[in-house]
Enzyme design. Structure first.
Site, PDB file in Angstrom:
ATOM      1  CB  ALA A   1      -7.092   4.515   2.747  1.00  0.00           C
TER       2      ALA A   1
ATOM      3  NE  ARG B   1      13.092 -11.756  -7.779  1.00  0.00           N
ATOM      4  CZ  ARG B   1      12.964 -11.726  -9.224  1.00  0.00           C
ATOM      5  NH1 ARG B   1      12.676 -10.455  -9.635  1.00  0.00           N
ATOM      6  NH2 ARG B   1      13.128 -12.897  -9.738  1.00  0.00           N
TER       7      ARG B   1
ATOM      8  CG  ASP C   1     -13.251   6.614   7.028  1.00  0.00           C
ATOM      9  OD1 ASP C   1     -14.531   7.446   6.793  1.00  0.00           O
ATOM     10  OD2 ASP C   1     -12.105   7.510   7.124  1.00  0.00           O
TER      11      ASP C   1
END
Ligand code: NAD
Length: 266
Positions: free
Chosen positions: A164, A150, A51
């Site tokens: 992914a 944050r 990939d």
């Protein structure tokens, strides 16, 4: 396929792989494909590897939308962008020769940094702290200030990229027929002082996401576009939207995105 017979092979020129690819090149020539050395002359670009190689093949050839991409796995297994196996040359040739393939279109995202440099991504763009310190960004959806983030960072993935990196941070898997992008957090800080949504969200193709890096000293994040890191160091704003550019890939008829999800994860 007379109008599509210029083919380019993208692969790492290592001796072992090269000798295996040579057999495929010979087989392609035998069915009248013209193997070209310059990707810009090709109607079909074949990536041979995994990939990661496919992501590189698309990037290095300029995310073309006027050609077809095909992923061929150099391993003994298929993967998300590789629908064919290099060691099964007869089925590759059979599919090409008998046109037993279909074309699918994969959405991409466009990332613009500080209003000048633009990049396309097929999997995702990730923005992560470059140092061991919380990283702060103001998140805007269109012109609306949605939250202040944050934590370690955020990633914005395409539908095909949803399986992914995005999946590793608990993002949802998105059908590539949906033109949208997904925003996911990487280790956000959530307590009585700091609050973020805490879950991934999808934005329609008409929206624009802006990440404004708060200039507090930690303002030189690591930016990943698919499997490449950008060398831009100091960053103020990233604008991310769905691109008009779609990548056309060749697939076998009984091998949908959801077949891949099943064979990979279930
Ligand atoms: P690679 O070919 O070695 O890929 C690494 C793994 O990610 C392989 O198992 C590959 O099959 C898988 N992969 C890549 N794209 C995928 C997709 N769209 N759907 C499902 N699986 C996919 O090459 P690489 O250069 O290391 O791959 C880059 C990709 O790795 C990045 O685009 C990013 O999505 C992913 N990544 C994941 C993590 C994580 O899960 N924590 C961290 C960094 C990068």
């Amino acid at each position: 396929m007379p109008q599509r017979n210029n083919i380019y092979f993208f692969y790492k020129k290592e001796p072992e792989l090269t000798s295996r690819v040579d057999k495929l090149i010979e087989a392609a020539r035998n069915i009248n494909y013209n193997v070209v050395e310059d990707a810009s002359e090709a109607n079909i670009i074949c990536s041979i590897g995994g990939d990661g190689t496919f992501l590189q093949a698309v990037r290095k050839t300029g995310f073309r939308d006027d050609c077809l991409y095909a992923g061929i796995s150099a391993l003994d297994r298929l993967s998300f962008y590789c629908d064919f196996k290099l060691d099964d040359i007869s089925s590759i040739i059979n599919a090409m020769d008998n046109e037993e393939v279909e074309v699918r279109r994969y959405p991409t995202i466009e990332v613009t940094i500080d209003d000048h440099a633009s990049f396309l991504c097929l999997n995702e763009c990730s923005v992560r702290s470059g140092i061991i310190k919380t990283f702060v960004m103001d998140v805007y959806i269109d012109d609306f200030h949605f939250e202040t983030f944050r934590g370690d960072g955020m990633l914005v993935s395409t539908p095909t990229g949803s399986t992914a990196y995005n999946k590793s941070v608990d993002g949802a898997i998105v059908d590539p027929l949906l033109s949208c992008m997904q925003v996911s957090e990487i280790a956000s800080l959530n307590n009585n002082h700091y609050r973020t949504l805490g879950s991934s969200f999808l934005l329609s193709g008409d929206r624009r996401l802006t990440l404004k890096v708060v200039q507090d000293g930690n303002d030189y994040p690591t930016i990943g576009i698919d499997n490449e890191a950008l060398s831009i160091r100091h960053i103020h704003d990233l604008h991310i939207r769905l691109s008009d550019r779609k990548i056309k890939t060749i697939k076998l008829k009984d091998n949908s995105f959801w077949h891949k999800v099943q064979r990979t994860f279930l």
